[in-house]
Design an enzyme around this catalytic site. Structure first.
Site, PDB file in Angstrom:
ATOM      1  N   SER A 143      35.385  50.364  37.742  1.00  0.00           N
ATOM      2  CA  SER A 143      36.796  50.115  37.757  1.00  0.00           C
ATOM      3  C   SER A 143      36.989  48.768  37.231  1.00  0.00           C
ATOM      4  O   SER A 143      36.265  47.799  36.909  1.00  0.00           O
ATOM      5  CB  SER A 143      36.638  49.380  39.604  1.00  0.00           C
ATOM      6  OG  SER A 143      37.937  49.000  40.144  1.00  0.00           O
ATOM      7  N   TYR A 156      34.306  45.112  47.512  1.00  0.00           N
ATOM      8  CA  TYR A 156      34.714  46.011  46.815  1.00  0.00           C
ATOM      9  C   TYR A 156      35.190  45.584  45.273  1.00  0.00           C
ATOM     10  O   TYR A 156      33.494  46.012  44.193  1.00  0.00           O
ATOM     11  CB  TYR A 156      36.025  46.904  46.630  1.00  0.00           C
ATOM     12  CG  TYR A 156      36.133  48.054  45.458  1.00  0.00           C
ATOM     13  CD1 TYR A 156      35.846  49.263  46.185  1.00  0.00           C
ATOM     14  CD2 TYR A 156      37.491  47.787  45.068  1.00  0.00           C
ATOM     15  CE1 TYR A 156      35.480  50.102  44.792  1.00  0.00           C
ATOM     16  CE2 TYR A 156      37.551  49.193  43.981  1.00  0.00           C
ATOM     17  CZ  TYR A 156      37.250  50.113  43.948  1.00  0.00           C
ATOM     18  OH  TYR A 156      36.489  51.274  43.193  1.00  0.00           O
TER      19      TYR A 156
END
Ligand SMILES: NC(=O)c1ccc[n+]([C@@H]2O[C@H](COP(=O)([O-])OP(=O)(O)OC[C@H]3O[C@@H](n4cnc5c(N)ncnc54)[C@H](OP(=O)(O)O)[C@@H]3O)[C@@H](O)[C@H]2O)c1
Length: 259
Positions: A143, A156
């Protein structure tokens, strides 16, 4: 002499997290590119429906229910193959958006287990099979959170940095072997479940993530990118590909149109 690389039609592509979003779209794209796709995720019904749909369309697709954090199950899964051409480590996601001061340690653990240990489990179990294919490819779907932080994202972001480091280190360690390591780092992608899962099923909060953004990426945009990287000639390794919507310049700089 290097071993001859078999055509896509005889090659297996394993996709984790194929029950929704980017994983399902990637399974579709790789099947269309001629791979024999193996769909894995915990939700058996969803991967079975997709495998049936792809098979009915003339592709080769099978479903195998699998929790990527269950190492014994992953090892058992790996025994089903002599060779594997492509492994797409896509299973993962975010839980919560709390500041460091109040974030839930259990959410952090789950994110690390899924995004990092899950990727480690599949990669370790299938690496010998990728080697045996003569031209293997490991894809890590990280990501932009694996490259820069944002407020409320630390759990995250930490996990995706872990996935990024796994990909970078593996590439160093296996150089000289016939396996490429590709990292795809998407920015904002509107998938049906990602934000909903992050906010514990709160649909209003999930919708706000994309509010005013003209065109977030779709799951298919990312699947297209993954499939492009995977289908380059074997000597071409796309180390890292960052892909964002035009309206997003960074994790924190997003153009939102007034309503
Ligand atoms: N959407 C975004 O904005 C975005 C941006 C950058 C990166 N990403 C990354 O892209 C990947 C896919 O995201 P998405 O947007 O497609 O999200 P999604 O629709 O929520 O899909 C997540 C997938 O992961 C699977 N999964 C979760 N935990 C698992 C486990 N323990 N074992 C096996 N499978 C598991 C889920 O399947 P089951 O629940 O059936 O197991 C599901 O298929 C994730 O790694 C995510 O972090 C997403």
């Amino acid at each position: 002499m290097a071993p001859a690389v078999p055509p896509a039609a005889s090659r297996i592509a394993v996709v984790t997290g194929a029950s929704s979003g980017i994983g399902a779209a990637t399974a579709r794209r790789l099947a269309e590119a001629g791979y024999r796709v193996v769909l894995t995720a915990r939700r058996k019904d969803r991967i079975e429906v997709l495998a049936e749909e792809l098979t009915a369309a003339g592709h080769s697709a099978t479903a195998y229910p699998l929790d990527v954090t269950d190492r014994a199950a992953v090892d058992e899964f790996a025994t089903a193959f002599r060779t594997v051409g492509v492994l797409v480590n896509n299973a993962g996601g975010a839980l919560g958006a709390d500041p460091v001061a109040t974030g839930d340690p259990q959410d952090w653990r789950t994110m690390y287990e899924t995004n990092v240990i899950g990727t480690l489990n599949l990669t370790q179990a299938l690496l010998p099979k990728l080697d045996a294919s003569g031209d293997g490819t490991v894809v890590v779907v990280s990501s932009t959170a694996g490259h820069a932080t944002y407020e409320g994202g630390a759990g995250y972001v930490a996990a995706k940095h872990g996935a990024h480091v796994l990909a970078e280190t593996l590439r160093l360690e296996i150089v000289g072997r016939p396996v490429r390591v590709i990292e795809i780092a998407p920015g904002m992608v509107r998938t049906e479940e990602f934000a909903l899962t992050r906010f514990g099923g709160d649909a209003d909060r999930a919708a706000k993530v994309y509010e005013g953004v003209a065109e977030p990426l779709t799951a298919d945009d990312v699947a297209d990118t993954i499939t492009w990287a995977v289908t380059r000639p074997p000597h071409v390794n796309i180390d890292l590909l960052v892909v964002r919507p035009r309206a997003q310049a960074s994790n924190t700089k997003v153009h939102r149109e007034a309503r």
